[in-house]
Motif scaffolding. Structure first.
Motif, PDB file in Angstrom:
ATOM      1  N   SER A  73       0.839  -1.198   0.000  1.00  0.00           N
ATOM      2  CA  SER A  73       0.000   0.000   0.000  1.00  0.00           C
ATOM      3  C   SER A  73       0.871   1.244   0.000  1.00  0.00           C
ATOM      4  O   SER A  73       0.542   2.247  -0.651  1.00  0.00           O
ATOM      5  CB  SER A  73      -0.910   0.024   1.223  1.00  0.00           C
ATOM      6  OG  SER A  73      -1.823  -1.028   1.170  1.00  0.00           O
ATOM      7  N   ASP A 185      -5.490  -0.864  -5.001  1.00  0.00           N
ATOM      8  CA  ASP A 185      -4.938  -1.444  -3.777  1.00  0.00           C
ATOM      9  C   ASP A 185      -5.871  -2.522  -3.230  1.00  0.00           C
ATOM     10  O   ASP A 185      -6.819  -2.213  -2.519  1.00  0.00           O
ATOM     11  CB  ASP A 185      -4.720  -0.337  -2.741  1.00  0.00           C
ATOM     12  CG  ASP A 185      -3.925  -0.839  -1.545  1.00  0.00           C
ATOM     13  OD1 ASP A 185      -3.652  -2.057  -1.464  1.00  0.00           O
ATOM     14  OD2 ASP A 185      -3.576  -0.004  -0.685  1.00  0.00           O
ATOM     15  N   GLU A 186      -5.623  -3.744  -3.561  1.00  0.00           N
ATOM     16  CA  GLU A 186      -6.458  -4.879  -3.156  1.00  0.00           C
ATOM     17  C   GLU A 186      -7.949  -4.570  -3.275  1.00  0.00           C
ATOM     18  O   GLU A 186      -8.699  -4.721  -2.312  1.00  0.00           O
ATOM     19  CB  GLU A 186      -6.136  -5.281  -1.708  1.00  0.00           C
ATOM     20  CG  GLU A 186      -4.669  -5.586  -1.511  1.00  0.00           C
ATOM     21  CD  GLU A 186      -4.386  -6.399  -0.254  1.00  0.00           C
ATOM     22  OE1 GLU A 186      -5.228  -7.250   0.065  1.00  0.00           O
ATOM     23  OE2 GLU A 186      -3.339  -6.181   0.370  1.00  0.00           O
TER      24      GLU A 186
END
Ligand SMILES: Nc1ncnc2c1ncn2[C@@H]1O[C@H](COP(=O)(O)OP(=O)(O)O)[C@@H](O)[C@H]1O
Ligand SMILES: [Mg+2]
Lengths: 283, 265
Positions: A73, A185-186
């Motif tokens: 991240s 991000d995911e």
């Protein structure tokens, strides 16, 4: 702009994705040069990211795979301009980035739709800020709703949508802004397994149509292979690039490819790389 | 059936919910009736419900009380309006800019523990006994709390929501107007509802000293002339006015924030 996109849409599924096939000689879309990050906290300094360098080519779909807490991240937030790096620089089209901007669209793991705006107004949020006229905004909203398979939901509010639908709208909102690169991000991290695989297909379709460059973070090995032209594996904290693995599975990708031998080989390789790192982070 | 009503966190039929609320009211009225009609408590201290009702009718028919209500309402409203007009923007800034929080949170956090009523003598010295003094009491009673509550609401705006706005091209000023403000608006309206309720409670304090009109003044006069029925009417009216404004805020909330409800109504 709209008509061009609509043309692509009707052009049939003959998508000539180049990606890894043609070697690039031009400057990369995104260049991460010796980027490092140290967080200063009460309990001292945390090296979240060791000096890391990598590149993402124009139109490439890159996934970053790494154990949790390894700085994935952090690296994305630095690229987005939401976090300042302690060292190094980030170049987008050869230009050093400086703070956040609409040229780098982002999709988060948490649901970040504006709850007070309906689906359509969410999608056109960035366009409105840019001063795109109403008519064009409407057309773009319609196009992107169709692209993510949510036609008919324009008047719905985020609270009325499922998690998967919310992330579809978040993708549409980021794409509608026509960024140079989409960073994620995911984005499917909070979704159940079934929805997750459907979302992967939705995203691939959107990527193939929009020809965007995508930098995508995940800790799911299957996901990292299925989506990517290249998978970057990160080391445990302090994070660093461990290995780049080009994925040469053919495009367009089908769900069924996940059970091929080829896919299995990639998976085995990545799992052992990740396992080494996960073990390190425990010891 | 009955057992279900006493299971923690379990929903009960709406009818039952409303009925028990009504029953509680009746019980209070019943105890009051019992104590007063029986003569158990001297009428000089506790008049009967019928006496209070008769007094209320008389006060409304003569119109005196309408004037008091009007003046009290304008004091509460103006004092509160000024508090809100300054407190909302200040609270939003404090909730989103660390420098503003650093500058104002300590002093506001300190002053809010000073009782507003204790400022009355000072206010009288400074600005006399006029309307401004009454409104200032309401202002002092609500402003600090309101500002801190708005700050908290603003602070709770999800960080990712602000981050994503930057990546969509929002500039700092637009983050305030297009993200932080709409995101905290429901919380702000709710804060206004709660603090406006407190404003009513400061009214009597404001009107006890040096007032010649208003509900607080009426109550003080009634006390001096031993008219408990009038006192009770005054208290009930203040309660009702508070309740009405509360309901008004709630309906504004419902009408404005349908996006917070799944059914969209
Ligand atoms: N704002 C911050 N302050 C201090 N430490 C942080 C901050 N953000 C992240 N970290 C630390 O940096 C490391 C990497 O975090 P992150 O990039 O979120 O990892 P990942 O996304 O790979 O799970 C973690 O050890 C985390 O605790
Ligand atoms: Mg993370």
């Amino acid at each position: 702009m709209v008509s061009q996109k609509l043309d692509i849409l009707t052009e049939s599924s003959d998508l000539k994705k180049q990606g890894n096939a043609i070697p690039k000689i031009t400057t990369p879309k995104l260049e991460i040069k010796d980027v490092g990050k140290i967080f200063k906290t009460k309990s001292g300094e945390t090296v979240a990211l060791e000096k890391t360098s990598f590149t993402v080519e124009d139109g490439e779909f890159v996934t970053i795979l790494g154990p949790s807490g390894c700085g994935k991240s952090t690296i994305l937030r630095i690229v987005a301009g939401l976090e300042e790096s302690t060292s190094g620089q980030v170049l987008l089209d050869g230009q050093e980035i400086n703070g956040p901007g609409p040229d780098r669209g982002m999709v988060f793991q948490s649901y970040t739709l504006f709850p007070w705006l309906n689906v359509k107004d969410n999608i056109t949020f960035g366009l409105k800020l840019k001063g795109v006229p109403q008519k064009e905004r409407d057309d773009l909203a319609r196009y992107y709703l169709q692209l993510i398979g949510l036609t008919g939901f324009e008047k719905h509010y985020p609270i009325q949508l499922s998690g998967g639908m919310k992330q579809r709208v978040a993708i549409a909102r980021a794409l509608a802004n026509d960024p140079k690169i989409l960073i994620m991000d995911e984005p499917f991290g909070a979704l159940d397994a079934q929805t997750r695989t459907i979302m992967q297909e939705v995203l691939l379709k959107a990527w193939e149509e929009s020809k965007k460059t995508i930098l995508f973070i995940t800790h799911d090995v299957d996901e990292s292979i299925f989506l990517a032209d290249s998978v970057y594996v990160m080391t445990a904290r302090p994070g660093r690039l461990k290995k780049k693995i080009p994925i040469t599975l053919e495009r367009p990708r089908e769900y069924s490819m996940k059970s091929t031998v080829e896919f299995g080989n990639y998976k085995e390789e990545l799992l052992s790389l990740i396992r080494e790192e996960s073990l390190k982070s425990i010891h | 059936m009955i057992k279900k009503w006493f299971t923690p966190n379990k929903e009960i039929p709406k009818k039952i919910y409303n009925s028990v609320g009504f029953i509680t009211f009746l019980v209070v009225l019943g105890i009051w009736s019992l104590l007063s009609y029986s003569g158990f408590v001297n009428a000089l201290f506790l008049p009967t419900p019928t006496t209070v009702l008769a007094t209320a009718v008389k006060l409304f028919v003569s119109g005196d009380i309408l004037f008091d209500i009007g003046i009290s309402f304008s004091r509460v409203f103006t004092g509160f309006l000024v508090a809100a007009l300054i407190g909302i923007p200040l609270g939003i800034l404090m909730g989103s800019l660390r420098i503003m929080e650093g500058a104002f949170e300590p002093i506001i956090g300190f002053i809010r523990y000073m009782p507003a009523s204790a400022f009355i003598p000072l206010l009288i010295l400074w600005i006399g006994l006029g309307e401004a003094e009454k409104m200032s009491v309401i202002f002092l009673g609500t402003f600090f709390q309101l500002t801190l509550m708005v700050m908290d609401v603003t602070k709770n705006v999800q960080n990712d929501l602000i981050d994503v706005s930057y990546t969509l091209g929002a500039k700092n000023a637009q983050i305030f107007t297009k993200v932080i403000l709409p995101a905290s608006l429901p919380g702000i309206v709710d804060t206004l509802r709660i603090t406006f309720g407190w404003a009513w409670t400061y009214l009597v304090v404001a009107e006890i000293v040096g007032a010649s009109s208003g509900l607080g003044h009426m109550i003080m006069q009634a006390s001096r002339f031993l008219q408990p029925d009038k006192i009770i009417v005054g208290i009930l009216i203040i309660g009702l006015l508070g309740l009405i404004t509360d309901i008004m805020f709630k309906s504004i909330y419902r009408a404005s924030f349908s996006w917070m409800r799944k059914d969209g109504y």
